[in-house]
Design an enzyme around this catalytic site. Sequence first.
Site, PDB file in Angstrom:
ATOM      1  N   GLU A 275      54.592  13.008  65.751  1.00  8.93           N
ATOM      2  CA  GLU A 275      55.211  12.966  64.421  1.00  8.93           C
ATOM      3  C   GLU A 275      55.634  11.540  64.064  1.00  8.93           C
ATOM      4  O   GLU A 275      56.819  11.270  63.838  1.00  8.93           O
ATOM      5  CB  GLU A 275      56.447  13.875  64.409  1.00  8.93           C
ATOM      6  CG  GLU A 275      56.161  15.317  64.799  1.00  8.93           C
ATOM      7  CD  GLU A 275      57.439  16.107  65.090  1.00  8.93           C
ATOM      8  OE1 GLU A 275      58.520  15.508  65.238  1.00  8.93           O
ATOM      9  OE2 GLU A 275      57.331  17.343  65.188  1.00  8.93           O
ATOM     10  N   CYS A 343      79.642  -2.434  43.967  1.00  5.31           N
ATOM     11  CA  CYS A 343      81.052  -2.679  44.255  1.00  5.31           C
ATOM     12  C   CYS A 343      81.473  -2.031  45.565  1.00  5.31           C
ATOM     13  O   CYS A 343      82.248  -1.056  45.575  1.00  5.31           O
ATOM     14  CB  CYS A 343      81.899  -2.210  43.079  1.00  5.31           C
ATOM     15  SG  CYS A 343      81.454  -3.137  41.605  1.00  5.31           S
ATOM     16  N   TYR A 372      62.022   4.536  55.439  1.00  5.89           N
ATOM     17  CA  TYR A 372      63.448   4.780  55.203  1.00  5.89           C
ATOM     18  C   TYR A 372      64.007   3.790  54.176  1.00  5.89           C
ATOM     19  O   TYR A 372      65.139   3.337  54.275  1.00  5.89           O
ATOM     20  CB  TYR A 372      64.236   4.760  56.530  1.00  5.89           C
ATOM     21  CG  TYR A 372      63.633   5.727  57.521  1.00  5.89           C
ATOM     22  CD1 TYR A 372      63.803   7.096  57.344  1.00  5.89           C
ATOM     23  CD2 TYR A 372      62.845   5.294  58.576  1.00  5.89           C
ATOM     24  CE1 TYR A 372      63.199   8.002  58.208  1.00  5.89           C
ATOM     25  CE2 TYR A 372      62.230   6.195  59.444  1.00  5.89           C
ATOM     26  CZ  TYR A 372      62.410   7.537  59.263  1.00  5.89           C
ATOM     27  OH  TYR A 372      61.817   8.431  60.102  1.00  5.89           O
TER      28      TYR A 372
HETATM   29  C1  LIG Z   1      62.651  11.419  61.809  1.00  9.76           C
HETATM   30  C2  LIG Z   1      61.778  12.266  62.652  1.00  9.76           C
HETATM   31  C3  LIG Z   1      60.512  11.811  63.027  1.00  9.76           C
HETATM   32  C4  LIG Z   1      59.990  10.449  62.685  1.00  9.76           C
HETATM   33  O1  LIG Z   1      60.712   9.419  63.268  1.00  9.76           O
HETATM   34  P1  LIG Z   1      60.162   7.919  63.184  1.00  9.76           P
HETATM   35  O2  LIG Z   1      61.168   7.144  63.918  1.00  9.76           O
HETATM   36  O3  LIG Z   1      60.083   7.553  61.757  1.00  9.76           O
HETATM   37  O4  LIG Z   1      58.827   7.905  63.839  1.00  9.76           O
HETATM   38  C5  LIG Z   1      59.706  12.661  63.770  1.00  9.76           C
HETATM   39  N1  LIG Z   1      60.121  13.901  64.120  1.00  9.76           N
HETATM   40  C6  LIG Z   1      61.334  14.373  63.772  1.00  9.76           C
HETATM   41  C7  LIG Z   1      61.723  15.727  64.185  1.00  9.76           C
HETATM   42  C8  LIG Z   1      62.209  13.565  63.035  1.00  9.76           C
HETATM   43  O5  LIG Z   1      63.421  14.024  62.714  1.00  9.76           O
END
Ligand SMILES: *Cc1c(COP(=O)(O)O)cnc(C)c1O
Length: 419
Positions: A275, A343, A372
């Site tokens: 992921e 501010c 992000y």
């Molecule tokens: C945020 C997240 C990711 C991705 O994280 P990166 O640091 O952007 O690679 C993958 N899996 C889950 C469950 C997440 O919460």
Amino acid sequence: MDHFQLRNGELYAEDVPVERIARAVGTPVYVYSRATLERHARVFREGLSDVAHKHLAFAVKSNPNLAVLGVLKRQGYGADVVSEGEMKRALTAGMPAEDIVFSGVGKSRRELAAALEAGIGQFNLESEEEGVELAEIAAAQGRTASAALRVNPDVDAGTHAKISTGKADNKFGVAYHQAGAIYRRLSGLEGLAMRGLAVHIGSQITNLDPSRAAFTKMGELMRALRAEGCTVTHMDLGGGLGVPYRAGERLPGPQEYGAMIADVTSGWDAVLMFEPGRVITGNSGVLVTEVIRVKPGVTAPFVVIDAAMNDLARPALYDAWHDFMAVQPTGERMSAHIVGPICESSDTFATNRDIDTVKAGDLAVFRTAGAYGATMANTYNSRALVPEVMVDGDKWAVVAERIEPETIFAAERVPDWLQ
Ligand SMILES: *Cc1c(COP(=O)(O)O)cnc(C)c1O
């Protein structure tokens, strides 16, 4: 490697001068490079070339723009989503439902039902209770939900506390020592097809040892479950690989990550799922800003820019570092604080930073802002929602319009009894 480079003393995004985009669209504006996105998607996949069976699910939360998702879809990526909204984006971008993984610690009944109806490929369960609820909803719909159990391996990812997710006191997953029993109970439920385990220990991981430790523990759990007759065909190893935020920084990349994975998972005989988010999108985007004015300060001058913490929250949220550079650097340097107009004292991007000398009206960028960045933007101080542009060779297009305050407050209502 990215495609934001100086040519004849001026910053280009691929073959387009950044200044041209800034003058046409206004600032602040995010600019993404399609070639960089594709390169990172390819390099990540190539790093895992020793993994026979894999599924790549782009972490939509890092950059959910539909054009970005479209690029990744064409690279053969599915999606990791954490809300119904992200699921709808991935589906709208044309990602097949079966290639979508639904993660997230607080999926509501409504989200579970909607994801089942859409035919989502895998639910990453964060608790036994969620599994029981999903099984009920699925059985009532006459469906079977494919699911993995997210386990908290109690490993410190060594990253910023606010993006660490794999320690026992983090809210994510089920406790490692309870995971086996929960998996067994969930495997017996009608409506649920438990097929694997999931783990994700944090983001911006710059040392692979904690990941290796976590995956090793997951392998042991997988073997123990199989020995008891449970089905475990899929192992979701999450995302989290870090990216260099400072020029010249050397971090383990997809190659080293892939080698570690191949080593730890040899003999697993499972489909490995990934992921990745930041490692794909981070260096694929910059935030372009204009200097409003340079204000004298007691210790150093304040470079006041037209981007603020509402456009790029990472420095305020995580004390994150983003390299700052002038779009047309003169070669001179200055030491300055870089601040936005909001501010709040936390609306500070850098303090006592050695930067290109800039003056009012100059354009500059924060690098490595593709992950992000825009996704966390908001309209605090009634500022516009920041627009996004994608460049492709010598072409470019607005891929998210600037949303002006009038559009935001058009959704607000003053009740009769206040008039
Ligand atoms: C945020 C997240 C990711 C991705 O994280 P990166 O640091 O952007 O690679 C993958 N899996 C889950 C469950 C997440 O919460």
